[in-house]
Design an enzyme around this catalytic site. Structure first.
Site, PDB file in Angstrom:
ATOM      1  N   ASP A  60       0.922  -1.261   0.014  1.00  0.00           N
ATOM      2  CA  ASP A  60       0.081   0.044  -0.104  1.00  0.00           C
ATOM      3  C   ASP A  60       0.693   1.122  -0.067  1.00  0.00           C
ATOM      4  O   ASP A  60       1.665   1.483   0.816  1.00  0.00           O
ATOM      5  CB  ASP A  60      -0.873  -0.131   1.121  1.00  0.00           C
ATOM      6  N   THR A  93      -3.295   4.941  -3.942  1.00  0.00           N
ATOM      7  CA  THR A  93      -2.344   5.801  -3.080  1.00  0.00           C
ATOM      8  C   THR A  93      -0.755   5.713  -4.084  1.00  0.00           C
ATOM      9  O   THR A  93      -0.065   6.652  -4.246  1.00  0.00           O
ATOM     10  CB  THR A  93      -2.015   5.332  -1.855  1.00  0.00           C
ATOM     11  N   THR A  94      -0.470   4.386  -4.414  1.00  0.00           N
ATOM     12  CA  THR A  94       0.642   4.445  -5.153  1.00  0.00           C
ATOM     13  C   THR A  94       0.541   5.320  -6.646  1.00  0.00           C
ATOM     14  O   THR A  94       1.662   5.851  -6.888  1.00  0.00           O
ATOM     15  CB  THR A  94       0.952   2.829  -5.707  1.00  0.00           C
ATOM     16  N   ASP A 390      -8.658  -0.853   1.982  1.00  0.00           N
ATOM     17  CA  ASP A 390      -8.756  -0.216   0.732  1.00  0.00           C
ATOM     18  C   ASP A 390      -9.873  -0.292   0.089  1.00  0.00           C
ATOM     19  O   ASP A 390     -10.551   0.332  -0.462  1.00  0.00           O
ATOM     20  CB  ASP A 390      -7.403  -0.642  -0.085  1.00  0.00           C
TER      21      ASP A 390
HETATM   22  P1  ADP Z   1      -2.580   1.752  -6.009  1.00  0.00           P
HETATM   23  O1  ADP Z   1      -1.908   1.975  -4.626  1.00  0.00           O
HETATM   24  O2  ADP Z   1      -2.695   3.002  -6.834  1.00  0.00           O
HETATM   25  O3  ADP Z   1      -4.255   1.305  -5.813  1.00  0.00           O
HETATM   26  P2  ADP Z   1      -2.064  -0.783  -6.844  1.00  0.00           P
HETATM   27  O4  ADP Z   1      -0.675  -1.367  -6.545  1.00  0.00           O
HETATM   28  O5  ADP Z   1      -3.601  -1.132  -6.209  1.00  0.00           O
HETATM   29  O6  ADP Z   1      -1.913   0.642  -6.612  1.00  0.00           O
HETATM   30  O7  ADP Z   1      -2.502  -0.792  -8.476  1.00  0.00           O
HETATM   31  C1  ADP Z   1      -3.447  -0.159  -9.043  1.00  0.00           C
HETATM   32  C2  ADP Z   1      -3.270  -0.383 -10.509  1.00  0.00           C
HETATM   33  O8  ADP Z   1      -3.500  -1.470 -10.989  1.00  0.00           O
HETATM   34  C3  ADP Z   1      -4.446   0.620 -11.051  1.00  0.00           C
HETATM   35  O9  ADP Z   1      -4.117   1.347 -12.097  1.00  0.00           O
HETATM   36  C4  ADP Z   1      -5.268  -0.696 -11.600  1.00  0.00           C
HETATM   37  O10 ADP Z   1      -6.143  -0.355 -12.878  1.00  0.00           O
HETATM   38  C5  ADP Z   1      -4.422  -1.761 -11.860  1.00  0.00           C
HETATM   39  N1  ADP Z   1      -4.924  -2.918 -11.920  1.00  0.00           N
HETATM   40  C6  ADP Z   1      -5.726  -3.669 -10.685  1.00  0.00           C
HETATM   41  N2  ADP Z   1      -6.376  -4.809 -11.022  1.00  0.00           N
HETATM   42  C7  ADP Z   1      -5.783  -5.165 -12.449  1.00  0.00           C
HETATM   43  C8  ADP Z   1      -6.052  -6.161 -13.530  1.00  0.00           C
HETATM   44  N3  ADP Z   1      -6.610  -7.305 -13.226  1.00  0.00           N
HETATM   45  N4  ADP Z   1      -5.583  -6.228 -14.791  1.00  0.00           N
HETATM   46  C9  ADP Z   1      -4.925  -4.894 -15.118  1.00  0.00           C
HETATM   47  N5  ADP Z   1      -4.588  -3.842 -14.221  1.00  0.00           N
HETATM   48  C10 ADP Z   1      -5.112  -3.967 -12.917  1.00  0.00           C
HETATM   49 MG    MG Z   2      -4.972  -0.555  -5.302  1.00  0.00          MG
END
Ligand code: ADP
Ligand code: MG
Length: 540
Positions: A60, A93-94, A390
Site C-alpha cells: 500500500d 495511493t501508489t 482499501d
Molecule cells: P494503488 O495503491 O495506486 O491502488 P495498486 O498496486 O493497487 O496501486 O495498483 C493499482 C493499479 O493496478 C490500477 O491502475 C489498476 O487499474 C491496476 N489493476 C488492478 N487490477 C488489475 C488487473 N486485473 N489487470 C490490470 N490492471 C489492474
Molecule cells: Mg490499489
C-alpha cells in the site's frame, strides 16, 4: 567594496532559483522510485524495518510512504498526497505518487530551458481540469435502482482494488465479504462501525464476517466458567467502573489502633462492592461489560445469579457496543434504568481459533459488523487488514458515487489521447506543456507492464493504436501479456479514485514547481529567551 548586508542568522543555508526547483524535482524522483515497483497486480511488496526491529510488509503506497520517514522538505509533499488519497478514497495511493513524480519529470526539461514556473503551473492546472471533465463525461453509470447490478459493480470494484495485494488469490471470497460488510451499515456508512479483528491460526478462507459487534475476551477469574455463555434479548450494562476489591494497604495510609477498626475498613470495602453488584443485579442486566477490571468476587457473584461479565474491554469496542446496542457507558450504578441499558437479540461467547470472542448480534441501534481475519503470520494479517481497508473504502465510495471507469491503464491512455488531441488546437507554449502532461499519464500503463515483466514499449504502442481507433477501454491485460478491453474484463475502478488521484497529483506538482527558495537554519527556533522573561535559560 560594498558593505555586506547580513539579513539572516549565521549558519543559514539558502538555495534559490531554477536550480532549487530542479533539486526538489530530483528529490521527489527518489521517493517515486521507492514505490514504483509496487504498482499493479504484479507489483512487488516492500519489507520495512523500523528502529525497534518491527517489520511491516506492505503493497500500500500510503503505508510505505508513512514509514519512509522522509526528511527532504519538498519530497514530503508526496507523502502528504499519498496520505490524503488514503484518507479520501482509500485506494490509488501508489498511482497518485507515481503520477505526481511523472508530471514533475516531464516538466523538468521546461524548467531547465527557462520556461517560467507560473506558465507551467497554469498549463498543469488546465490539463488536469480538462482531464477530470473528460473522466466525468465518459465514466459509465450503471442503473442505480437495480440491486443486483449495483452489487455486481461493487464486487468488481472491490476485486480490482484487491487484485494488486497479497490476498489477490482470494479476492472473490473477500470482495463478497467486503460488500456484505458495507451493506450491513446504515446510510452514512461510517467506517468505524466495521471492526476488524485478527486471530492467528487457520487459513485465510476461515476469515468470517459477524453481523454485529465482536471482541476478544480478556483475562477473567475462576467463576467465569460457571457463567452462562448465551442469552437471547439480554439487557446489557456498559460500565466504566472497577468491580474489584482493593488491597487496603495500596490505597492510602490509615492509622489504626485496633483490629476491630481494621475489620471495619475491610467490611466497608466489601459493602461498597456488594452494593454496586446488587444494583446491577436488580436492574435486570444480564451482560455486564466494563472498561476496568472485574475481580474474582464480582465474577463469582454474577455467576451465582446467571449473569455474564467481561472486564478490561478495550475502549473502542465498548463504544462500538454502545453505538450498536444502545444505552450509555456508566461511571456510577446509582441510576440504572432501562434507558441506560443496551440490548441485543442474541449474545454469545464463542471459540474462534485460540481465542474466545464475545459476540453481539441483532443490534437495534446502529448497524455494525465485525470482520475476524484468520491467517498465519502477523505481518500477513496486518497486510490483509490494510487491503480490506482499501477495498472497504472503495466500496463505500462506489455506493455513493457509482460511476466507474476501466483500470489497468485504460483510463489513463484515453485521457492521454484526449489531451493530446486537445493540445493540437492550442497555440504557444501551452501546446507543448499539455502534450507533456499527456505523455506523463502513460506512466501508469507503462509501470504496470514493467512490473509484470512485459515489453512496455510494445504494449504501449498497441495501446496507443487501439485508443486512436476509438477503443476507449483498452488497457493492459496482465494475464496474457497483451492488451484487452478492461471494461469487459471487469477491471473496474470508481471514477472518483482517478479524479482524486489526478487532482492531488497536479496540486503537488504545482506546489513543488512554485517553490523557488529554501531557507534553512538548523539553529533557528533556539533564539533568545522570549521578551518579558528576564533570565530565561538559553541552550548552550
Ligand atoms: P494503488 O495503491 O495506486 O491502488 P495498486 O498496486 O493497487 O496501486 O495498483 C493499482 C493499479 O493496478 C490500477 O491502475 C489498476 O487499474 C491496476 N489493476 C488492478 N487490477 C488489475 C488487473 N486485473 N489487470 C490490470 N490492471 C489492474
Ligand atoms: Mg490499489
Amino acid at each position: 567594496m560594498q558593505p555586506q548586508i547580513i539579513l539572516l542568522k549565521e549558519g543559514t543555508e539558502a538555495s534559490q532559483g531554477r536550480s532549487q526547483i530542479i533539486s526538489n524535482i530530483n528529490a521527489c524522483q527518489a521517493i517515486v522510485d521507492c514505490v514504483r515497483t509496487t504498482l499493479g497486480p504484479r507489483g512487488m511488496d516492500k519489507l520495512m524495518v523500523e528502529a525497534q526491529g518491527k517489520a511491516t510488509i506492505s503493497n500500500d503506497g500510503a503505508t510505505i510512504m508513512k514509514l519512509l520517514d522522509v526528511v527532504h522538505p519538498a519530497a514530503k509533499t508526496l507523502v502528504d498526497i499519498a496520505k490524503s488519497q488514503d484518507a479520501e478514497v482509500g485506494d490509488g495511493t501508489t498511482s497518485v505518487v507515481l503520477l505526481a513524480g511523472e508530471f514533475l519529470k516531464q516538466m523538468k526539461p521546461f524548467i531547465e530551458e527557462g520556461v517560467h514556473s507560473q506558465i507551467i503551473i497554469r498549463s498543469v492546472r488546465k490539463a488536469t481540469q480538462m482531464a477530470i471533465q473528460f473522466i466525468n463525461e465518459i465514466a459509465v453509470k450503471p442503473k442505480k435502482d437495480d440491486e443486483v447490478e449495483l452489487r455486481q459493480l461493487l464486487e468488481k470494484c472491490a476485486a480490482t482494488a484487491m487484485s494488486s495485494k497479497l490476498i489477490n488469490q482470494q479476492k472473490d471470497f473477500f470482495s463478497k465479504m467486503v460488500v456484505d460488510a458495507v451493506m450491513l451499515l446504515d446510510e452514512l456508512l461510517p467506517l468505524n462501525m466495521i471492526g476488524i479483528k485478527k486471530v492467528p491460526g487457520g487459513a485465510l478462507e476461515d476469515t468470517q464476517l459477524v453481523a454485529g459487534v465482536a471482541f476478544k475476551k480478556t483475562f477473567s477469574y475462576a467463576g467465569f466458567e460457571m457463567q452462562p455463555k448465551q442469552y437471547t434479548n439480554p439487557k446489557i450494562a456498559l460500565l466504566n467502573i472497577e468491580l474489584e476489591l482493593k488491597a487496603e494497604r495500596d490505597n492510602a495510609e490509615v492509622r489504626l489502633e485496633s483490629v476491630e477498626e481494621y475489620q471495619k475498613v475491610v467490611d466497608a470495602e466489601w459493602t461498597i462492592l456488594y452494593d454496586k453488584l446488587e444494583k446491577l443485579h436488580l436492574s435486570g442486566a444480564k451482560v455486564v461489560l466494563s472498561k476496568l477490571p472485574i475481580g474474582d468476587v464480582a465474577t463469582q457473584y454474577f455467576a451465582d445469579r446467571d449473569m455474564f461479565c467481561a472486564g478490561r474491554v478495550p475502549d473502542e469496542d465498548l463504544k462500538r457496543t454502545m453505538k450498536a446496542c444502545g444505552g450509555s457507558i456508566l461511571t456510577t450504578v446509582a441510576d440504572l434504568g432501562d434507558s441506560v441499558l443496551g440490548t441485543c437479540q442474541h449474545f454469545e461467547e464463542k471459540q474462534i481459533g485460540g481465542d474466545r470472542f464475545n459476540i453481539f448480534m441483532g443490534c437495534p441501534q446502529a448497524k455494525t459488523c465485525t470482520i475476524i481475519i484468520r491467517g498465519g503470520a502477523e505481518q500477513f494479517m496486518e497486510e490483509t487488514e490494510r487491503s480490506l481497508h482499501d477495498a472497504i473504502m472503495i466500496v463505500r465510495r462506489a455506493t455513493k458515487n457509482d460511476a466507474v471507469v476501466a483500470g489497468g491503464g485504460a483510463i489513463e491512455m484515453e485521457l492521454s489521447k484526449h489531451l493530446r488531441d486537445v493540445s493540437r488546437s492550442i497555440a504557444g507554449k501551452e501546446q507543448m506543456l499539455i502534450s507533456a502532461i499527456a505523455r506523463a499519464l502513460e506512466v501508469i500503463p507503462r509501470q504496470l507492464c514493467d512490473n509484470a515483466g512485459f515489453d512496455s514499449t510494445n504494449i504501449l504502442n498497441k495501446l496507443r493504436q487501439k485508443h486512436a481507433q476509438g477503443n476507449r477501454w483498452v488497457g493492459v491485460d496482465i494475464l496474457n501479456e497483451d492488451v484487452a478491453d478492461n471494461m469487459e474484463k471487469c477491471v473496474w475502478e470508481p471514477s472518483l479514485v482517478k479524479i482524486n488521484a489526478l487532482s492531488a497529483a497536479s496540486e503537488a506538482t504545482c506546489l513543488i514547481l512554485s517553490v523557488d527558495e529554501t531557507i534553512k537554519n538548523p539553529k533557528s527556533g533556539e533564539g533568545p529567551a522570549p521578551p518579558g522573561r528576564p533570565g530565561g535559560r538559553r541552550p548552550f
